[in-house]
Design a protein around this motif. Sequence first.
Motif: not given
Ligand code: AMP
Length: 352
Positions: A58-60, A72-75, A103-108, A153-155, A160-164, A166-170
Amino acid sequence: MSSTPFTGLGTKVKAAYTKAVQSGAVRFTESEIEEADDEETGIPFEIRFAPALQKKPTAVKEEPADKSARPDPFAPPYVEDLYVTEDTLVEEGETVGEDFVVLLNKFCVTPRHFLLVTKEFKPQTSPLSPLELIAAWQIVKQLGAREKHLAFFNSGELSGASQPHKHIQFIPLSNGIAPFDNFINSNKPQNPKAPFQLPLPYANFTTLLAPPPGQDLSMYFASTFLALLDLMIDHLRRTSLSTPDAPAIRLSSLSYNVILTESYLHIVPRTAECYETDDGTKVSINALGFAGMVLVKDQKSLEKIKEVGVLKVLSGVAYRPVAPGESSEEVQDAQQDPVEEEQKVVEAAPVE
Ligand code: AMP
């Protein structure tokens, strides 16, 4: 501001997704959906079972343990195949706006899961700005013309948020309806502008979205979202008053989930990130759980959640509901100005 931000986004996401899956930039994980309708409320909960996630990195897991050392994967620079588009939104009467990147979610586990990220770094723990809410609402509205989508949006640490960053998901809703749609529709208050609590065994706050034609969207979303946050914070304050040694409530350290569709905004404050079953199995819950879609990675968790019931799982990671008649003068006063007169009372209707 542009009246149609992110024009043609649906087509762009589809094209980018197809290419990214082919190139391997997106790692799609197969899953099966188990229907887990709740008998009392009729909410058609879904448990998404994705056993392959146990084995896949996983990303983590790919990141170093020291958070400050994580990239930062979103920079920028963005991974070319994950980049979809970008746009700037400007508030009415302003010249400087906010830049967003899609951006597309890398792990979907859901095809075409995408993210709206702020171009400049902003912490995920900062409340959604009016422009961020407008961007998300305009996106679900625009995409909904072809295929209904849900934004979330997980805050906060327990959300349940993993990335610091800011991102909203769809995500697209394959059957055109979100699990809570009918329940919200059948429990909406007589006054459609009033925030309300759904009769569920955990605290939750909802507002129907219907910006009056001609009203400045920034004002509308600012007051609507602030009213929900006010109610949530008031409830947490009351709850913490009855808990000895509870820490002071600070917006930046709160954990909550936000769910947004074209027609409602729903928020749920959180007490824990994971639900722990009686045999110690932990299931992480994020906003999608509170949208009615729980993700599990192993058979044991799947069976346990089916046995316990999704509502009980959600209650286990959230606060007690607002009791009937429990609302504070501070909240009501705060709502009189600038929120419209009608937005005054939480119509609390908790499950007994
Ligand atoms: P959250 O866990 O709620 O913070 O959402 C972050 C999302 O970003 C997760 O669903 C991850 O699958 C996704 N993600 C993690 N790393 C990347 C990346 N490098 N590029 C695009 N999406 C990612």
